[in-house]
Design an enzyme around this catalytic site. Structure first.
Site, mmCIF file in Angstrom:
data_model
loop_
_atom_site.group_PDB
_atom_site.id
_atom_site.type_symbol
_atom_site.label_atom_id
_atom_site.label_comp_id
_atom_site.label_asym_id
_atom_site.label_seq_id
_atom_site.Cartn_x
_atom_site.Cartn_y
_atom_site.Cartn_z
ATOM 1 N N ASP A 151 0.790 -1.234 0.282
ATOM 2 C CA ASP A 151 0.323 0.127 -0.042
ATOM 3 C C ASP A 151 1.411 1.288 0.132
ATOM 4 O O ASP A 151 2.254 0.811 0.551
ATOM 5 C CB ASP A 151 -0.946 0.230 1.107
ATOM 6 N N LYS B 69 -8.580 -4.477 -4.884
ATOM 7 C CA LYS B 69 -7.254 -4.498 -4.587
ATOM 8 C C LYS B 69 -6.954 -5.978 -3.625
ATOM 9 O O LYS B 69 -6.212 -7.254 -3.887
ATOM 10 C CB LYS B 69 -6.916 -4.457 -3.123
#
Length: 728
Positions: free
Chosen positions: A423, A599
């Protein structure tokens, strides 16, 4: 823009019970609800309150080695366990020396020893004296092994104690029978030396086991015994464990902080290196959180206690370490199974050896001696300790360096990682956004008025973007208005009524989905993150924020490349920002503008291509991906839910720690394999020698020599485990 919505919950320690019962965490692979709040940011001490709940499925209580209570302490222990372990070490030491004193006359009175020395010291009743002395050695020196044998058979879990107890009992009963009329020669001297060497081996081994727990003991000892309680105008010294929530305590220069809390008065630099692995002293002033066990610098400070000692960050770290040490990984389960098989093989081999030599015409005493030697030399002690000692060392070292392991198997599997997905915000970047530009697109609407209205929607959030906007408002000394009908727009922003107007603060993706054109001549820096402000369905302006890349990120990515691990940036931020960060760090690729559920899909896609994927993240929007990844790694600045979902937690948000984690996982696995190879290889060679395959060549191991070799193998395993180090 990093996908987010507002979190209206304010963090405090009382929210912990409800958080750790969060239904999402009951199954890490469950489908996640459509809730993508960015969540609260957590300090390291808050993080552990959620993190310590280890997956209990990793521990099979029905297969616990009950004999371990008697022959070695569990390497994972607090102060109470440490005291018990020290008592056991002293007990073995005492039994060893008393047995040593008794063994000397046993050797001198044994006919076999006298024969070898060419002397005859026999006298009337000498055989009975030999029997009495040997009985004392058998019952006193052999008591730990006999007791362990009973416990193992009580739970029908035969292991090392069964083998030793059986071997010394056979030797004692046979030798005693020769004293009272059975034809043959006793080997009381073999019995005494066998017990003596076993006691010595256990004494040395237990000291090695204690050494493997040294790092955890140091963590436990960080908590000072006393605290300075401020009561009115007086300062009273009290025991740390008596402190209660909201007590005010004084921390003098150079002292350890006695409890988690918030600074009420004063400022100082504190050393938290033993708790977080961060060697640089951290400046703390009024309103900042302190961790119990950290060391105060030159300033004198007063803090308000957040909770009792048993709920402190340090206590929860110790509990997490213990839980992780007790949880069995696949490697340890394999070692346990091998030890069980070896126990069975030892008994069968011992009986077969006895039958072979007796049928071959050797004396009963010779056949008995061979059986006892085989059984003793095949004790699966080294095999049983091969993995637990490495577990104890690695887990305690990890905690000391800010790597908190919740799932042992995930940690050991870090050696398999081929792709590491990052991330961006708060992981590769500092996560501290600063407003770089405010642009109004409506006549009569000033920049200050635009950010004032936007701040109304951001005031309850601790997301980095919201924090950046609120800091700008604070700098401008603007009063924030109230909101009504607040609502999160999943993955795209937030909306509410502000002073009678419908206001939205949204990402560029929201504009694209709703066919709202970007303003004419719209330009922004590639590294900036943009949020748009919509008032009464009209685009009113935008706010640009920038986030700085962490200085350690570049070195971390380079280290991954050296280890042939691909790095991929996966972010909800816009493509320009993602591309800029990715290129600056030399990452293999980037995936931008993804929603939380996307994601997860990207992780699945990588896995379907044969990649062994580790995912790092710090927010609720990362939780589904963390759960889907082969290894989920939550960074310390993130949300509690991200930490609960991940198998490993980094107390600091330093990306270099992620690389250290992978390299340390590989080193830990290597130590386990080395120990297992030594333990099994030793038995492959020693068993035939004990059985007497080289008897015709004049090579024959005595039971005492077998015990010595078995003890040496165990000590080698313990020393090898103690040499495990973590790269800094």
């Amino acid at each position: 823009m990093e996908q987010r919505s507002l979190s209206i919950l304010k963090w405090n320690y009382k929210t912990i019970p409800s958080l750790i019962k969060f239904p999402l965490m009951l199954n890490q692979k469950a489908k996640f609800p459509n809730n993508h709040h960015s969540g609260r940011k957590m300090t390291p001490e808050n993080k552990i309150q959620v993190a310590y709940k280890t997956d209990i499925n990793n521990t099979d209580h029905s297969k616990m080695d009950h004999s371990s209570m008697h022959h070695h302490a569990n390497p994972s222990m607090g102060m109470e366990g440490h005291d018990h372990h020290a008592m056991m070490i002293n007990d073995f030491k005492k039994r060893f020396f008393i047995t040593l004193i008794l063994t000397i006359p046993i050797l001198l009175l044994s006919p076999m020893i006298q024969h070898w020395l060419g002397v005859d010291w026999q006298f009337t009743g000498s055989g009975y004296i030999l029997f009495v002395l040997s009985t004392i050695v058998y019952l006193y020196g052999g008591w730990p092994f006999l007791k362990g044998w009973y416990q193992e058979m009580k739970f029908w879990n035969p292991g090392m104690m069964t083998l030793i107890g059986f071997a010394i009992s056979v030797a004692y009963i046979y030798s005693s029978a020769t004293v009272f009329g059975l034809e043959g020669m006793d080997f009381f001297w073999e019995l005494a030396t066998l017990i003596l060497i076993m006691l010595l081996g256990h004494w040395i081994e237990m000291k090695s086991v204690a050494g493997a727990s040294k790092e955890l003991e140091l963590l436990v000892q960080l908590m000072p015994a006393d605290a300075h309680l401020v009561s009115g105008n007086e300062v009273i010294d009290v025991k740390t464990e008596t402190l209660k929530e909201n007590d005010i305590i004084l921390i003098k220069p150079g002292e350890k902080v006695a409890a988690d809390g918030i600074i009420e008065e004063g400022e100082s630099y504190l050393n938290e290196s033993m708790l977080t692995g961060e060697s640089k002293p951290v400046k703390k002033s009024k309103g900042d959180n302190l961790i119990a066990g950290s060391i105060n610098g030159n300033g004198s400070i007063k803090i308000r206690v957040a909770h009792g000692a048993k709920d402190s960050y340090l206590s929860q770290v110790v509990k997490l370490v213990k839980d992780a040490q007790n949880a069995k990984s696949n490697t340890q389960l394999l070692a346990d199974k091998a030890a069980q098989w070896l126990t069975g093989i030892a008994i069968l081999a011992g009986v077969a050896t006895f039958i072979y030599w007796y049928v071959d015409g050797k004396t009963l005493a010779f056949a008995m001696e061979r059986m006892v030697t085989v059984i003793v030399i095949c004790c699966p002690h080294a095999l049983g300790l091969a993995v637990p000692l490495v577990v104890a060392k690695s887990t305690a070292l990890s905690a000391k360096n800010g790597l908190l392991i919740k799932n042992r198997t995930a940690f050991e599997n870090s050696r398999k990682i081929t792709t590491l997905v990052f991330d961006k915000t708060g992981t590769l970047t500092i996560g501290k956004f600063e407003v770089s530009k405010v642009v109004s697109l409506q006549n009569g609407l000033s920049e200050n008025e635009l950010i004032r209205i936007a701040s109304a929607l951001e005031q309850n959030s601790e997301h980095p973007i919201a924090t950046g906007i609120m800091q700008k408002v604070k700098d401008l000394k603007i009063q924030v208005p109230a909101t009504e009908n607040f609502n999160a727009i999943t993955g795209k922003g937030v909306e509410a009524i502000v002073e009678g107007k419908k206001v939205k603060v949204v990402s560029p993706g929201f504009l694209k989905e709703n066919n709202i054109p970007l303003p004419a001549n719209f330009k922004t820096d590639a590294a900036e993150t943009i949020v748009f402000v919509i008032i009464d369905n009209s685009l009113a302006g935008y706010i640009a924020l920038s986030d700085e890349i962490r200085p350690e990120s570049l070195e971390a990515i380079q280290e991954l490349k050296k280890n042939n691990i691909k790095s991929i940036l996966l972010t909800g931020d816009n493509k320009n920002v993602a591309e800029t960060v990715s290129k600056a760090l030399g990452m293999d690729s980037f995936i931008a503008e993804v929603l939380p559920h996307q994601k997860l899909e990207k992780i699945k896609e990588l896995q379907s291509n044969g990649e062994f994927v580790a995912m790092t993240g710090d927010g609720v929007n990362d939780a589904p991906a963390l759960a889907q990844a082969d290894i989920g790694i939550a960074v310390g600045s993130g949300s509690d839910i991200a930490a609960e979902t991940a198998g490993i937690i980094l107390v600091n948000s330093n990306p270099k720690d992620i690389v250290n984690l992978i390299l340390f996982g590989k080193a830990t696995y290597r130590k386990m394999v080395q120990n297992l190879m030594w333990a099994t290889g030793y038995n492959v060679i020693a068993l035939p020698l004990a059985a007497g395959v080289l008897y015709n060549y004049g090579i024959l191991l005595s039971p005492a020599a077998g015990a010595a070799l078995m003890s040496v193998s165990t000590i080698v395993v313990a020393i090898n485990a103690s040499m495990l180090k973590i790269k800094q």
